[in-house]
Write a protein that holds these residues in place. Structure first.
Motif, PDB file in Angstrom:
ATOM      1  N   GLY A  79       0.840  -1.188   0.000  1.00 15.96           N
ATOM      2  CA  GLY A  79       0.000   0.000   0.000  1.00 15.96           C
ATOM      3  C   GLY A  79       0.875   1.237   0.000  1.00 15.96           C
ATOM      4  O   GLY A  79       1.794   1.353   0.819  1.00 15.96           O
ATOM      5  N   ILE A  82      -0.633   5.782   1.923  1.00 20.28           N
ATOM      6  CA  ILE A  82      -1.726   5.503   2.851  1.00 20.28           C
ATOM      7  C   ILE A  82      -1.782   6.568   3.945  1.00 20.28           C
ATOM      8  O   ILE A  82      -0.786   7.239   4.231  1.00 20.28           O
ATOM      9  CB  ILE A  82      -1.557   4.121   3.513  1.00 20.28           C
ATOM     10  CG1 ILE A  82      -0.190   4.045   4.237  1.00 20.28           C
ATOM     11  CG2 ILE A  82      -1.705   3.000   2.492  1.00 20.28           C
ATOM     12  CD1 ILE A  82      -0.018   2.841   5.115  1.00 20.28           C
ATOM     13  N   ILE A 180      -6.350  -0.945   2.061  1.00 19.30           N
ATOM     14  CA  ILE A 180      -5.453   0.092   1.534  1.00 19.30           C
ATOM     15  C   ILE A 180      -6.263   1.252   0.964  1.00 19.30           C
ATOM     16  O   ILE A 180      -5.966   2.429   1.218  1.00 19.30           O
ATOM     17  CB  ILE A 180      -4.521  -0.511   0.470  1.00 19.30           C
ATOM     18  CG1 ILE A 180      -3.510  -1.454   1.137  1.00 19.30           C
ATOM     19  CG2 ILE A 180      -3.795   0.589  -0.319  1.00 19.30           C
ATOM     20  CD1 ILE A 180      -2.759  -2.345   0.166  1.00 19.30           C
ATOM     21  N   GLY A 185      -4.956   4.910  -0.008  1.00 19.07           N
ATOM     22  CA  GLY A 185      -3.731   4.530  -0.695  1.00 19.07           C
ATOM     23  C   GLY A 185      -3.963   3.820  -2.017  1.00 19.07           C
ATOM     24  O   GLY A 185      -5.099   3.588  -2.444  1.00 19.07           O
TER      25      GLY A 185
END
Length: 285
Positions: A79, A82, A180, A185
């Motif tokens: 991810g 984020i 995520i 993200g």
């Protein structure tokens, strides 16, 4: 511009603290660095403190690398960008961390049956405040039980199908992508050529990642076979993913170094194409 979107600290299985990692990134003239520890964001605050105090020209991207279960494989999803304080993501990571602890206890039990007693306590000491991983057990076997190398530890004991292997019940790829995205993200399929799968299964993985609404695929990473990497470039273009690149840095070494895995492509769109990035001036180094 040097961009490295995959690295680890002592909060998972890296050997540099967050402060040491950002210092090394600065020394290696990296402009943009993502810290992507396994199933935790606990090291990010310290990394930001280090950047603010000493390396204001380094752009730090908040990240995480999530372990997932896909068929019989453990697939990692990174991810990027984020919100590390997002409650949905943190609740998800708490569950992942519990699963990681449960797996560690089972690995230690299996290693004891192989004649290696007391590995859990030693692995926890290596992990310190971070997530305990198979790499910590491998270090214990090398340092305390005369196993010749980390690679040997995985080949003989910790790797898939070996005597001390434990299959964790990780989240699904779709669940990881959802967590995520909840944190604002972008979800990136990490090092897809490391999973030792055929081209047919690679296509199946990319198809499932697309259905899960994944955003990008890591196309540049250490030790990738050039012919297979070219195939991956073509598949990522075919499936319409954005492209990411990272060193998967854990420690200074012969094969991996921060900023060494740059993306060079005339056809793929980088995952950072719409990020607000500012090149570091030489005077800032």
């Amino acid at each position: 511009m040097k961009i490295d979107l995959h690295s680890h600290t002592t909060f998972s299985d890296g050997q540099l603290t967050p402060a040491e990692l950002v210092m090394r990134a600065q020394n290696m003239q990296v402009d943009v660095l993502a810290i992507t520890d396994h199933d935790t964001t606990a090291g990010l605050d310290a990394a930001h403190d280090g950047v603010a105090a000493h390396y204001p020209g380094l752009q730090l991207i908040d990240g995480v690398e999530i372990s997932t279960h896909w068929h019989s494989f453990e697939i990692h999803v990174v991810g990027l960008n984020i919100d590390r304080h997002n409650q949905t993501l943190q609740a998800f990571l708490q569950v992942q961390q519990q699963k990681r602890d449960e797996r560690a206890a089972k690995i230690a039990d299996k290693l004891a049956k192989c004649g290696f007693e007391g590995t859990l306590g030693r692995a926890k000491r290596y992990a310190r405040d971070g997530q305990i991983t198979r790499a910590h057990f491998a270090r214990v076997l090398v340092d305390c039980y005369s196993v010749t190398s980390m690679e040997t530890a995985f080949k003989k004991f910790l790797g898939k199908g070996k005597r001390a292997a434990v299959k964790a019940e990780w989240a699904s790829i779709a669940e990881a992508v959802e967590a995520i995205h909840a944190a604002g993200g972008q979800a990136v399929l990490a090092h897809p050529l490391h999973y030792d799968i055929t081209t047919k299964w690679l296509r199946r993985l990319l198809t499932d990642f697309k259905h899960a609404k994944g955003d990008a695929v890591e196309v540049v990473f250490p030790t990738a076979n050039p012919a297979k990497q070219q195939l991956l470039f073509e598949l990522v273009d075919e499936y319409g993913f954005l492209a990411s690149a990272g060193s998967d840095f854990h420690m200074p070494g012969r094969w991996t170094e921060l900023g060494r895995c740059g993306l060079k492509s005339d056809t793929l769109t980088p995952v950072w194409h719409d990020w607000a990035l500012t090149p570091v001036l030489s005077s800032e180094r």
